[in-house]
Write an enzyme that holds these catalytic residues in place. Structure first.
Site, PDB file in Angstrom:
ATOM      1  N   THR A 146       0.828  -1.209   0.000  1.00 17.23           N
ATOM      2  CA  THR A 146       0.000   0.000   0.000  1.00 17.23           C
ATOM      3  C   THR A 146       0.858   1.253   0.000  1.00 17.23           C
ATOM      4  OG1 THR A 146      -1.674  -1.206   1.249  1.00 17.23           O
ATOM      5  CG2 THR A 146      -1.884   1.176   1.158  1.00 17.23           C
TER       6      THR A 146
ATOM      7  N   TYR B 182     -13.080  -4.256  -1.390  1.00 18.88           N
ATOM      8  CA  TYR B 182     -14.248  -3.727  -2.095  1.00 18.88           C
ATOM      9  C   TYR B 182     -15.374  -4.746  -2.238  1.00 18.88           C
ATOM     10  CZ  TYR B 182     -17.337  -1.333  -5.289  1.00 18.88           C
ATOM     11  OH  TYR B 182     -18.460  -0.772  -5.845  1.00 18.88           O
TER      12      TYR B 182
ATOM     13  N   TYR C  82      -2.457 -10.567   4.721  1.00 22.80           N
ATOM     14  CA  TYR C  82      -2.461  -9.174   5.197  1.00 22.80           C
ATOM     15  C   TYR C  82      -3.880  -8.786   5.551  1.00 22.80           C
ATOM     16  CZ  TYR C  82      -1.696  -4.061   4.951  1.00 22.80           C
ATOM     17  OH  TYR C  82      -1.639  -2.710   5.224  1.00 22.80           O
TER      18      TYR C  82
ATOM     19  N   ARG D 268      -8.940  -0.579   5.407  1.00 22.41           N
ATOM     20  CA  ARG D 268      -8.829  -0.334   3.966  1.00 22.41           C
ATOM     21  C   ARG D 268      -9.694  -1.271   3.128  1.00 22.41           C
ATOM     22  NH1 ARG D 268      -4.944   2.976   1.842  1.00 22.41           N
ATOM     23  NH2 ARG D 268      -3.375   3.797   3.282  1.00 22.41           N
TER      24      ARG D 268
ATOM     25  N   LYS E  66       0.245 -10.339   8.511  1.00 25.03           N
ATOM     26  CA  LYS E  66       0.462  -8.939   8.866  1.00 25.03           C
ATOM     27  C   LYS E  66      -0.872  -8.440   9.396  1.00 25.03           C
ATOM     28  CE  LYS E  66       1.445  -4.326   7.030  1.00 25.03           C
ATOM     29  NZ  LYS E  66       1.679  -3.491   5.823  1.00 25.03           N
TER      30      LYS E  66
ATOM     31  N   ILE F 170       5.896  -4.999   9.714  1.00 24.33           N
ATOM     32  CA  ILE F 170       6.051  -4.478   8.353  1.00 24.33           C
ATOM     33  C   ILE F 170       5.737  -2.996   8.476  1.00 24.33           C
ATOM     34  CG2 ILE F 170       5.264  -4.554   5.969  1.00 24.33           C
ATOM     35  CD1 ILE F 170       4.747  -7.510   6.291  1.00 24.33           C
TER      36      ILE F 170
END
Length: 297
Positions: free
Chosen positions: A45, A108, A134, A139, A162, A209
């Site tokens: 990202t 989404y 992840y 997000r 993550k 990370i």
């Protein structure tokens, strides 16, 4: 595979025409490695993966692997909200020579928990490569459940997560289950939020990370290493010293503050891909103050 330590979610440097600046990218990778980090992530990202073309996505992975040349762990961003595209990216990452792929939960389309599991299960079954799942619900709009994380930990090629859900109570449940089901030795939890790295390590995480490591790789690595070695007093001091910088890097949409900070530090990493804008003047004043506090400008 040992995923302990500090891994950097790298920015992607651009030229004035917004093409990838390969020379600067290679210089930046060297800067991070010389700063003592344990791993680097391309096309995450923070690397503006959402606005990279497929060819550019592949290019930054290739540059990362080549420039690192085995000096640190190389992590290839390989996620997509289409399972078929994620499959292609993971396979490309393996062929490119990356050590591990980072796969975000599909965004989404908001799949149900069974859909999330089946997404990673297919990648596990069809890609002979270690994968870090992840989880970043802020997000993606979806959150891997504790049950799902445990189920993923049982898959051979899903070697880590993550975790960017800031709920430390949830994380405590995850570690309790990993411990009770004897999965701790084979599955690594990495922090996805710089400000929570220290408390997450105290619960059992093995590293981070990191975004802030783009700016201060040495200090971030030193903080993480102290925490992993049980030197919590020193780690706490360093984490507190880094906190304002960690915080300001998300004062606006990431990676806008991080790239602006690097440019203020004369790193010349270029601008941003739309729709992300440069930070506003008021926030730049705040950013500059914190960079000065850290003797970075």
């Amino acid at each position: 595979m040992n995923l302990e330590g500090t891994h950097v979610a790298m920015i992607t440097p651009f030229n004035n025409d917004n093409t990838i600046n390969e020379e600067k990218y290679r210089e930046f990778i060297d800067f991070l490695i010389e700063g003592g980090v344990d791993g680097i992530l391309a096309a995450g990202t923070t690397g503006e993966s959402a606005t990279l073309t497929l060819e550019e996505h592949q290019k930054v992975i290739d540059i990362m692997v080549d420039q690192a040349n085995g000096r640190v762990t190389t992590i290839a961003g390989a996620g997509s909200n289409a399972t078929s595209e994620a499959l292609d990216l993971v396979n490309y990452s393996k062929d490119a020579g990356a050590d591990v792929a980072l796969v975000i939960t599909p965004y989404y389309n908001k799949p149900q928990q069974s859909g999330l599991y089946n997404h990673f299960k297919l990648l596990n079954d069809q890609c002979d490569m270690p994968i870090i799942a992840y989880n970043v619900p802020s997000r993606t709009g979806v959150d891997l459940s504790v049950d799902n994380i445990i189920n993923l930990a049982k898959l051979d090629n899903i070697v880590a997560i993550k975790e960017a859900n800031p709920d430390l109570n949830k994380l405590a449940h995850v570690f309790s289950r990993l411990n009770s089901e004897n999965l701790l030795d084979d599955f690594t939890v990495l922090s996805g939020n710089d400000s929570l790295t220290l408390p997450m390590i105290s619960q059992g995480s093995k590293g981070v990370i990191s975004v802030v490591a783009n700016i201060m790789p040495n200090k971030t690595s030193t903080m993480v290493n102290n925490a992993l070695n049980g030197n919590y007093d020193e780690a706490r001091t360093l984490s507190n010293e880094l906190f304002n910088l960690m915080d300001v890097l998300f004062i606006e949409a990431s990676p806008a503050p991080t790239k602006r900070a690097l440019n203020l530090m004369s790193m010349d990493v270029g601008g941003l891909r739309m729709p992300i804008n440069e930070i506003c003047d008021e926030n730049e004043v705040i950013l500059k103050e914190i960079l000065k506090e850290n003797n970075l400008i």
